[in-house]
Design a protein around this motif. Structure first.
Motif, mmCIF file in Angstrom:
data_model
loop_
_atom_site.group_PDB
_atom_site.id
_atom_site.type_symbol
_atom_site.label_atom_id
_atom_site.label_comp_id
_atom_site.label_asym_id
_atom_site.label_seq_id
_atom_site.Cartn_x
_atom_site.Cartn_y
_atom_site.Cartn_z
ATOM 1 N N ASP A 250 -10.890 29.339 -16.117
ATOM 2 C CA ASP A 250 -9.653 29.195 -15.329
ATOM 3 C C ASP A 250 -9.935 29.127 -13.830
ATOM 4 O O ASP A 250 -8.992 28.912 -13.040
ATOM 5 N N LEU A 251 -11.179 29.344 -13.442
ATOM 6 C CA LEU A 251 -11.526 29.472 -12.023
ATOM 7 C C LEU A 251 -12.322 28.264 -11.516
ATOM 8 O O LEU A 251 -13.059 27.649 -12.279
ATOM 9 N N PRO A 252 -12.170 27.939 -10.235
ATOM 10 C CA PRO A 252 -11.247 28.557 -9.283
ATOM 11 C C PRO A 252 -9.809 28.120 -9.537
ATOM 12 O O PRO A 252 -9.568 27.004 -9.983
ATOM 13 N N LEU A 253 -8.874 29.012 -9.261
ATOM 14 C CA LEU A 253 -7.457 28.704 -9.337
ATOM 15 C C LEU A 253 -6.955 28.574 -7.902
ATOM 16 O O LEU A 253 -7.019 29.540 -7.124
ATOM 17 N N LEU A 254 -6.470 27.393 -7.547
ATOM 18 C CA LEU A 254 -6.145 27.074 -6.156
ATOM 19 C C LEU A 254 -4.673 26.702 -6.043
ATOM 20 O O LEU A 254 -4.244 25.663 -6.544
ATOM 21 N N LEU A 255 -3.885 27.549 -5.367
ATOM 22 C CA LEU A 255 -2.446 27.334 -5.239
ATOM 23 C C LEU A 255 -2.030 27.291 -3.773
ATOM 24 O O LEU A 255 -2.676 27.897 -2.907
ATOM 25 N N ASN A 256 -0.929 26.598 -3.507
ATOM 26 C CA ASN A 256 -0.329 26.573 -2.181
ATOM 27 C C ASN A 256 1.178 26.657 -2.331
ATOM 28 O O ASN A 256 1.751 26.162 -3.299
ATOM 29 N N GLN A 257 1.821 27.281 -1.364
ATOM 30 C CA GLN A 257 3.279 27.391 -1.372
ATOM 31 C C GLN A 257 3.823 26.981 -0.007
ATOM 32 O O GLN A 257 3.343 27.437 1.027
ATOM 33 N N TRP A 258 4.853 26.124 0.002
ATOM 34 C CA TRP A 258 5.629 25.832 1.206
ATOM 35 C C TRP A 258 6.918 26.639 1.125
ATOM 36 O O TRP A 258 7.606 26.627 0.107
ATOM 37 N N GLY A 259 7.244 27.348 2.178
ATOM 38 C CA GLY A 259 8.459 28.153 2.136
ATOM 39 C C GLY A 259 8.749 28.789 3.480
ATOM 40 O O GLY A 259 8.287 28.334 4.531
ATOM 41 N N ASN A 260 9.531 29.851 3.443
ATOM 42 C CA ASN A 260 9.853 30.610 4.650
ATOM 43 C C ASN A 260 9.451 32.056 4.443
ATOM 44 O O ASN A 260 9.332 32.537 3.312
ATOM 45 N N VAL A 261 9.210 32.754 5.538
ATOM 46 C CA VAL A 261 8.909 34.182 5.487
ATOM 47 C C VAL A 261 9.669 34.881 6.608
ATOM 48 O O VAL A 261 10.129 34.255 7.560
ATOM 49 N N VAL A 262 9.789 36.194 6.485
ATOM 50 C CA VAL A 262 10.519 36.999 7.473
ATOM 51 C C VAL A 262 9.622 38.128 7.961
ATOM 52 O O VAL A 262 9.088 38.896 7.153
ATOM 53 N N ARG A 263 9.446 38.175 9.275
ATOM 54 C CA ARG A 263 8.745 39.289 9.916
ATOM 55 C C ARG A 263 9.587 39.705 11.109
ATOM 56 O O ARG A 263 9.785 38.909 12.028
ATOM 57 N N TRP A 264 10.082 40.934 11.096
ATOM 58 C CA TRP A 264 11.065 41.348 12.092
ATOM 59 C C TRP A 264 10.415 41.397 13.475
ATOM 60 O O TRP A 264 9.683 42.313 13.812
ATOM 61 N N GLU A 265 10.695 40.380 14.267
ATOM 62 C CA GLU A 265 10.018 40.163 15.541
ATOM 63 C C GLU A 265 10.769 40.857 16.679
ATOM 64 O O GLU A 265 11.981 40.674 16.846
#
Length: 470
Positions: free
Chosen positions: A129-144
């Motif tokens: 199963d390796l290497p398993l290579l994933l990518n995600q496009w999205g949003n994140v929240v970090r209280w700035e």
């Protein structure tokens, strides 16, 4: 005269100039919640082009896109001590939903290592199963606490890659491939930003990582901007989430993982690397609109010629837009296109139709030349290539001209007032890094003497690149 009336000059107030460009080039507005932003269509078109170019490179590196939930059980973050400690001050936590208190609070993702590793542990069974290579496009929240549009916002858009490997060597090699080929290559070849790839110090390392690799860009005010990072996570998350695989000998060792990300911060970096007192300057390879064909004044034959040139340029593979709004003053439109940084304008009026020539205006060098209609496609194509190279050369010269070699911490602080300093890491160390921080100066990255990226901060003769940063 008109230019100084539109934007605050960079030299008089760089932060104000930046805010002016964001607003007047119609890139973004502040959102209703402190620290959030509304990305306007023109700003989003720049981000879409970044996404498309970067996504192609990510896929060339073998990763496939997936999507994971925005909400993460709070208990997931607790499993990796350094990770939760590093992100704790920035977390947005939901405790009440659907009209009642939640049994377990959920965190709005600041990054997705924890939730993705939960599923990687399910999906990885064997070395096959390796290497398993994933990518995600999205949003994140970090209280700035100190937000600035595109540079530091409470919510931002990005991609985050997450990979699983059978060996430390394979994980390390992949993290470096992402750093050099995916990030640094994209930033240099498309954004025309000559980033410096390097190794972060332990103090600046991503929470939970064993090594953090970075791409650092120098802005026009001499400050550094971290443009993208790639992290070797060792077996820290594999142990926390029990990511094991059955190897060829029948054993079940822990896997090795990486993560890496780049965000809408790159839009801010683009503005501050290439912008001038007339507004944006967009690298032609990035520009959603590379050429705008502009009707200066209505007249017989003007509209048909403009439409014909648009068709010819589009057929040549050039991203082109027609501005036929002759009812709006030409000067106002010209200033707007300059603000937006469109690389080339082709201006057409009644006299041009009679003369069989048009005016080609190049935003990056600021040139303006009469061009026979028959030569427009060739001239524009050559201009786009030349101006892409010119932006990279200019930004490289600026960075090199504002980087000095020093031998003491005091000299490093002085140099950081308008650029970067290169200083022996042995002269800095942990104690020196703390002293630099007292003057708001940080070690941006570590390099070998030949400029290559070291494997660890313990290698001999390393050079520290230090400066102020965003």
């Amino acid at each position: 005269m008109a230019r100084t009336a539109v934007l605050t000059p960079q030299k008089s107030d760089f932060p104000r100039w930046y805010q002016d460009v964001v607003a007047k080039a119609e890139l973004a507005d502040n959102g209703p919640v402190r620290g959030t932003m509304v990305i306007r269509p023109y700003g989003y078109s720049i981000w879409e082009r970044m996404q498309a170019e970067l996504d192609a490179r990510i896929k060339d590196a073998g990763a496939r896109n997936a999507y994971f939930p925005l909400f993460i059980p709070e208990s997931y973050l607790q499993r990796e001590a350094e990770h939760v400690e590093g992100f704790s001050p920035e977390l947005a936590v939901v405790t009440h939903a659907g009209g009642k208190d939640l049994e377990e609070p959920v965190v709005v993702r600041p990054t997705s290592e924890t939730i993705i590793n939960e599923y990687l542990a399910k999906w990885v069974q064997s070395y096959r199963d390796l290497p398993l290579l994933l990518n995600q496009w999205g949003n994140v929240v970090r209280w700035e606490l100190r937000p600035r549009v595109f540079l530091r916002t409470t919510e931002f858009l990005w991609q985050e890659g997450h990979t699983v490997h059978a060996t430390q060597a394979d994980a390390a090699a992949y993290a470096r491939r992402i750093l050099h080929e995916t990030y640094a290559g994209f930033m240099s070849d498309v954004l025309a930003i000559p980033v410096v790839p390097g190794l972060k110090t332990p103090k600046e390392r991503f929470a939970g990582a064993t090594h953090t690799l970075t791409c650092e860009g120098m802005m026009r005010d001499g400050k550094a901007l971290q443009m993208g990072t790639s992290h070797e996570l060792g077996q820290n998350f594999a142990r926390a989430f029990d990511i094991r695989y059955l190897d060829a000998e029948g054993e079940r060792p822990y896997a090795w993982t990486t993560s890496w990300g780049a965000s809408t911060r790159m839009v801010g970096g683009l503005i501050m690397t290439h912008g001038d007192d007339a507004g944006l300057r967009i690298p032609p390879r990035l520009a959603a609109t590379q050429v705008v064909v502009t009707v200066v004044k209505a007249g017989e034959g003007v509209a048909p010629l403009a439409e014909a040139l648009v068709a010819e340029l589009r057929a040549a593979g050039i991203r082109v837009e027609l501005d036929g709004r002759a009812e709006i003053a030409f000067g106002r439109r010209a200033i707007d296109w300059e603000l937006k940084g469109i690389p080339v304008r082709v201006e057409i009026g009644p006299r041009d139709v009679t003369a069989g020539a048009v005016t080609v205006v190049r935003r990056i060098p600021g040139s303006k030349d009469a061009t026979p209609v028959a030569d427009v496609v060739r001239v524009v194509s050559e201009a786009l290539d030349a101006d892409q190279a010119a932006l990279l050369a200019e930004a490289t010269a600026w960075r090199n001209g504002h980087t000095v070699d020093v031998t003491s911490l005091d000299e490093a602080v002085e140099a950081a007032s308008d650029g970067w300093a290169r200083i022996p890491w042995s002269t800095v160390g942990e104690e020196g890094e703390a002293r630099l921080a007292e003057s708001a100066v940080t070690v941006r990255c570590l390099l070998r003497p030949d400029g290559s990226v070291p494997e660890t901060e313990d290698e001999p003769d390393l050079v520290a690149v230090v400066g102020r940063s965003y």
